[in-house]
Design a protein around this motif. Structure first.
Motif, PDB file in Angstrom:
ATOM      1  N   VAL A 170     -35.419 -26.842 -36.094  1.00  0.00           N
ATOM      2  CA  VAL A 170     -36.153 -27.875 -36.819  1.00  0.00           C
ATOM      3  C   VAL A 170     -35.137 -28.910 -37.288  1.00  0.00           C
ATOM      4  CG1 VAL A 170     -38.045 -26.389 -37.564  1.00  0.00           C
ATOM      5  CG2 VAL A 170     -36.015 -26.588 -38.991  1.00  0.00           C
ATOM      6  N   GLY A 171     -35.580 -30.171 -37.358  1.00  0.00           N
ATOM      7  CA  GLY A 171     -34.648 -31.199 -37.801  1.00  0.00           C
ATOM      8  C   GLY A 171     -35.231 -32.586 -37.701  1.00  0.00           C
ATOM      9  N   MET A 172     -34.343 -33.558 -37.481  1.00  0.00           N
ATOM     10  CA  MET A 172     -34.719 -34.969 -37.448  1.00  0.00           C
ATOM     11  C   MET A 172     -34.057 -35.660 -36.269  1.00  0.00           C
ATOM     12  SD  MET A 172     -36.734 -35.909 -39.982  1.00  0.00           S
ATOM     13  CE  MET A 172     -36.452 -37.693 -40.038  1.00  0.00           C
ATOM     14  N   VAL A 173     -34.795 -36.616 -35.701  1.00  0.00           N
ATOM     15  CA  VAL A 173     -34.207 -37.593 -34.793  1.00  0.00           C
ATOM     16  C   VAL A 173     -34.341 -38.945 -35.467  1.00  0.00           C
ATOM     17  CG1 VAL A 173     -36.348 -38.001 -33.510  1.00  0.00           C
ATOM     18  CG2 VAL A 173     -34.153 -38.456 -32.413  1.00  0.00           C
ATOM     19  N   GLY A 174     -33.349 -39.825 -35.271  1.00  0.00           N
ATOM     20  CA  GLY A 174     -33.411 -41.142 -35.886  1.00  0.00           C
ATOM     21  C   GLY A 174     -32.246 -41.412 -36.811  1.00  0.00           C
ATOM     22  N   PRO A 175     -32.296 -42.493 -37.586  1.00  0.00           N
ATOM     23  CA  PRO A 175     -31.179 -42.844 -38.481  1.00  0.00           C
ATOM     24  C   PRO A 175     -30.799 -41.744 -39.463  1.00  0.00           C
ATOM     25  CG  PRO A 175     -32.691 -44.692 -38.267  1.00  0.00           C
ATOM     26  CD  PRO A 175     -33.347 -43.543 -37.565  1.00  0.00           C
ATOM     27  N   SER A 176     -31.768 -40.934 -39.915  1.00  0.00           N
ATOM     28  CA  SER A 176     -31.447 -39.869 -40.864  1.00  0.00           C
ATOM     29  C   SER A 176     -30.554 -38.793 -40.273  1.00  0.00           C
ATOM     30  CB  SER A 176     -32.732 -39.233 -41.398  1.00  0.00           C
ATOM     31  OG  SER A 176     -33.435 -40.130 -42.233  1.00  0.00           O
ATOM     32  N   ALA A 177     -30.403 -38.762 -38.955  1.00  0.00           N
ATOM     33  CA  ALA A 177     -29.494 -37.801 -38.326  1.00  0.00           C
ATOM     34  C   ALA A 177     -28.036 -38.222 -38.444  1.00  0.00           C
ATOM     35  CB  ALA A 177     -29.863 -37.625 -36.852  1.00  0.00           C
ATOM     36  N   LEU A 178     -27.781 -39.464 -38.916  1.00  0.00           N
ATOM     37  CA  LEU A 178     -26.435 -39.959 -39.192  1.00  0.00           C
ATOM     38  C   LEU A 178     -25.533 -40.026 -37.963  1.00  0.00           C
ATOM     39  CD1 LEU A 178     -25.442 -38.451 -42.651  1.00  0.00           C
ATOM     40  CD2 LEU A 178     -26.322 -40.719 -42.129  1.00  0.00           C
ATOM     41  N   ALA A 179     -26.115 -40.209 -36.791  1.00  0.00           N
ATOM     42  CA  ALA A 179     -25.292 -40.309 -35.597  1.00  0.00           C
ATOM     43  C   ALA A 179     -24.401 -41.551 -35.620  1.00  0.00           C
ATOM     44  CB  ALA A 179     -26.184 -40.329 -34.352  1.00  0.00           C
ATOM     45  N   GLN A 180     -24.960 -42.678 -36.043  1.00  0.00           N
ATOM     46  CA  GLN A 180     -24.164 -43.901 -36.104  1.00  0.00           C
ATOM     47  C   GLN A 180     -22.989 -43.736 -37.056  1.00  0.00           C
ATOM     48  OE1 GLN A 180     -26.285 -47.372 -37.457  1.00  0.00           O
ATOM     49  NE2 GLN A 180     -24.491 -48.718 -37.312  1.00  0.00           N
ATOM     50  N   GLU A 181     -23.266 -43.201 -38.255  1.00  0.00           N
ATOM     51  CA  GLU A 181     -22.198 -43.037 -39.241  1.00  0.00           C
ATOM     52  C   GLU A 181     -21.112 -42.091 -38.735  1.00  0.00           C
ATOM     53  OE1 GLU A 181     -25.838 -44.295 -41.521  1.00  0.00           O
ATOM     54  OE2 GLU A 181     -25.361 -43.037 -39.798  1.00  0.00           O
ATOM     55  N   THR A 182     -21.520 -41.016 -38.073  1.00  0.00           N
ATOM     56  CA  THR A 182     -20.555 -40.066 -37.540  1.00  0.00           C
ATOM     57  C   THR A 182     -19.676 -40.714 -36.486  1.00  0.00           C
ATOM     58  OG1 THR A 182     -22.067 -38.230 -37.962  1.00  0.00           O
ATOM     59  CG2 THR A 182     -20.290 -37.843 -36.387  1.00  0.00           C
ATOM     60  N   GLN A 183     -20.306 -41.420 -35.552  1.00  0.00           N
ATOM     61  CA  GLN A 183     -19.542 -42.055 -34.485  1.00  0.00           C
ATOM     62  C   GLN A 183     -18.592 -43.114 -35.022  1.00  0.00           C
ATOM     63  OE1 GLN A 183     -21.231 -44.972 -31.622  1.00  0.00           O
ATOM     64  NE2 GLN A 183     -20.840 -43.392 -30.088  1.00  0.00           N
ATOM     65  N   GLU A 184     -19.071 -43.938 -35.947  1.00  0.00           N
ATOM     66  CA  GLU A 184     -18.230 -45.006 -36.474  1.00  0.00           C
ATOM     67  C   GLU A 184     -17.072 -44.460 -37.299  1.00  0.00           C
ATOM     68  OE1 GLU A 184     -20.815 -47.726 -38.479  1.00  0.00           O
ATOM     69  OE2 GLU A 184     -21.575 -48.594 -36.609  1.00  0.00           O
ATOM     70  N   LEU A 185     -17.314 -43.372 -38.038  1.00  0.00           N
ATOM     71  CA  LEU A 185     -16.244 -42.758 -38.803  1.00  0.00           C
ATOM     72  C   LEU A 185     -15.109 -42.318 -37.885  1.00  0.00           C
ATOM     73  CD1 LEU A 185     -14.994 -41.487 -41.360  1.00  0.00           C
ATOM     74  CD2 LEU A 185     -16.384 -39.450 -40.893  1.00  0.00           C
ATOM     75  N   VAL A 186     -15.468 -41.627 -36.811  1.00  0.00           N
ATOM     76  CA  VAL A 186     -14.454 -41.112 -35.905  1.00  0.00           C
ATOM     77  C   VAL A 186     -13.771 -42.243 -35.149  1.00  0.00           C
ATOM     78  CG1 VAL A 186     -14.050 -39.643 -33.906  1.00  0.00           C
ATOM     79  CG2 VAL A 186     -15.582 -38.886 -35.717  1.00  0.00           C
ATOM     80  N   HIS A 187     -14.542 -43.228 -34.676  1.00  0.00           N
ATOM     81  CA  HIS A 187     -13.942 -44.349 -33.951  1.00  0.00           C
ATOM     82  C   HIS A 187     -13.014 -45.150 -34.852  1.00  0.00           C
ATOM     83  CE1 HIS A 187     -16.689 -44.673 -30.169  1.00  0.00           C
ATOM     84  NE2 HIS A 187     -16.433 -43.427 -30.491  1.00  0.00           N
ATOM     85  N   ASP A 188     -13.379 -45.303 -36.120  1.00  0.00           N
ATOM     86  CA  ASP A 188     -12.497 -46.009 -37.052  1.00  0.00           C
ATOM     87  C   ASP A 188     -11.201 -45.239 -37.267  1.00  0.00           C
ATOM     88  OD1 ASP A 188     -14.380 -47.984 -37.296  1.00  0.00           O
ATOM     89  OD2 ASP A 188     -15.135 -47.338 -39.254  1.00  0.00           O
ATOM     90  N   LEU A 189     -11.302 -43.921 -37.384  1.00  0.00           N
ATOM     91  CA  LEU A 189     -10.108 -43.110 -37.594  1.00  0.00           C
ATOM     92  C   LEU A 189      -9.183 -43.136 -36.381  1.00  0.00           C
ATOM     93  CD1 LEU A 189     -11.655 -39.968 -39.358  1.00  0.00           C
ATOM     94  CD2 LEU A 189     -10.216 -41.725 -40.407  1.00  0.00           C
ATOM     95  N   LEU A 190      -9.772 -43.183 -35.198  1.00  0.00           N
ATOM     96  CA  LEU A 190      -8.979 -43.103 -33.972  1.00  0.00           C
ATOM     97  C   LEU A 190      -8.739 -44.456 -33.319  1.00  0.00           C
ATOM     98  CD1 LEU A 190     -10.565 -39.915 -32.353  1.00  0.00           C
ATOM     99  CD2 LEU A 190      -8.556 -40.088 -33.829  1.00  0.00           C
ATOM    100  N   GLY A 191      -9.237 -45.526 -33.941  1.00  0.00           N
ATOM    101  CA  GLY A 191      -9.009 -46.851 -33.389  1.00  0.00           C
ATOM    102  C   GLY A 191      -9.921 -47.219 -32.240  1.00  0.00           C
ATOM    103  N   GLY A 192     -11.073 -46.572 -32.130  1.00  0.00           N
ATOM    104  CA  GLY A 192     -12.017 -46.885 -31.069  1.00  0.00           C
ATOM    105  C   GLY A 192     -12.929 -48.039 -31.438  1.00  0.00           C
ATOM    106  N   GLU A 193     -13.636 -48.564 -30.443  1.00  0.00           N
ATOM    107  CA  GLU A 193     -14.559 -49.671 -30.656  1.00  0.00           C
ATOM    108  C   GLU A 193     -15.874 -49.169 -31.253  1.00  0.00           C
ATOM    109  OE1 GLU A 193     -13.852 -52.725 -30.274  1.00  0.00           O
ATOM    110  OE2 GLU A 193     -11.998 -52.678 -29.113  1.00  0.00           O
ATOM    111  N   ARG A 194     -16.502 -50.026 -32.066  1.00  0.00           N
ATOM    112  CA  ARG A 194     -17.826 -49.706 -32.600  1.00  0.00           C
ATOM    113  C   ARG A 194     -18.896 -50.093 -31.581  1.00  0.00           C
ATOM    114  NH1 ARG A 194     -18.908 -50.157 -38.976  1.00  0.00           N
ATOM    115  NH2 ARG A 194     -17.103 -48.965 -39.710  1.00  0.00           N
TER     116      ARG A 194
END
Length: 351
Positions: free
Chosen positions: A156-180
């Motif tokens: 059970v769970g959620m799909v959509g912004p509440s899943a925080l996929a964007q925030e997770t990806q941007e956090l890691v890309h920012d830490l590693l110097g990747g593009e948003r």
């Protein structure tokens, strides 16, 4: 790429999901601490799927799952389990296998991130995979005998912004110097999701003086607004020693290597074995491709038949197990730019 999950407030879905998972896990850990050398005690694992292992960052871009595996037991009301876990097992009795001597329960928390091929487009290509994030809690009930196993999972769970996929990806890309990635404003909208999945597994083992091998067949399916499919496949393993479980390959829908243990798994030396795994699915529904169920959203024309071929190696040492596989996946939707490739690694430890 280790993409961590974070929460913005204590009331965020990630916060309550992590709280539930940690509460259930910590109660089982308290038992395991009493018997650290007991091979049927508590184990924990982390699985990371990422297409960066294959040199890309699109499609099924990243998946992270954390799990706690209970001791092997005869009853799902075993007194070694916490009161909260026994209460949950009482409510979900209809999911539990019947007639098996060896059983266990697995609690999981996972996140999946899905992105299109071109990260630069603010308005994504409508013929490419939609942006999507999925956040899931799961409970799995496993029952086995020597050569067969039944595994039933409720997610059970959620799909959509509440899943925080964007925030997770941007956090890691920012830490590693990747593009948003520019198109997250067009991701699938919030929707509660569920999936009920069952797999049956059967194995045959061959033992020689200096090596051993086995083949594990699996078949089953899933039903829900997250995914609906039927599947079948097999895994072949070979090495000087192979653990008495039902597979080593990570990332296949066959119980995540969490079979109840019968004998000791501790090893003073490093033990290696290789594996090749195949899973073929006839997909009736996949929300990350078909789009939201009750709201307008991006979608693509899904391919009905999808196959995964994984090749990898697993190592056991002490209370640790590590398995890595390189996966080759057929096209999941019409117009997809080539077959997908990704890597998956699982790290497990008895605790």
């Amino acid at each position: 790429m280790n993409k961590q999950m974070r929460s913005k407030t204590s009331g965020h879905p990630v916060a309550w999901a992590a709280s539930i998972a940690l509460t259930l896990g910590s109660s089982a850990v308290s038992y395991a601490a009493e018997s650290p050398d007991d091979a049927t005690g508590m184990t924990a694992y982390m699985r990371l799927d990422n297409d960066v292992f294959a040199g890309t960052d699109r499609g099924y871009s990243n998946g992270t799952e954390f799990g706690f595996v209970s001791p092997t037991m005869q009853s799902f009301q075993d007194q070694r389990l916490s009161g909260a876990t026994r209460w949950l097992n009482g409510k979900l009795e209809w999911l539990q296998p019947d007639g098996y001597q060896y059983n266990n329960i697995v609690m999981t928390l996972g996140q999946g991130i899905f992105t299109p091929s071109d990260w630069r487009l603010e308005t994504p290509d409508p013929n490419d995979r939609p942006y999507a994030g999925v956040l899931l809690l799961g409970v799995t009930y496993n029952g086995r005998d020597e050569n067969s196993m039944r595994s039933t999972t409720l997610n059970v769970g959620m799909v959509g912004p509440s899943a925080l996929a964007q925030e997770t990806q941007e956090l890691v890309h920012d830490l590693l110097g990747g593009e948003r990635f520019a198109g997250w404003d067009h991701q699938l909208r919030d929707e509660p999701v569920f999936r009920l999945m069952q797999q049956r597994l059967h194995k045959r083992t061959m033992i020689k003086p200096t090596w051993m091998s086995d083949v594990i067949f699996h078949y089953g399916g899933a039903l829900g607004n997250l995914t609906t499919f039927v599947n079948a496949g097999a895994e072949v393993r070979i090495g000087g020693w192979i653990p008495d479980n039902f597979g080593s390959a990570p990332a296949l829908p066959v119980a995540e290597n969490t079979a109840p243990t019968i004998g000791p798994l501790y090893s003073d030396t490093v033990r290696l074995h290789g594996f090749v795994a195949l899973d073929v699915r006839y997909v009736v529904h996949d929300i990350t491709l078909d789009g939201n169920t009750f709201k307008d959203s991006a979608s693509v024309d899904r391919e009905d038949l999808v196959a995964d071929l994984g090749v990898g190696v697993a190592a056991h040492w002490g209370n640790w197990k590590i398995a890595f596989a390189r996966y080759f996946r057929t096209r999941e939707f019409r117009g997809q730019d080539g077959e997908a490739e990704l890597g998956s690694i699982t790290i497990r430890r008895a605790i």
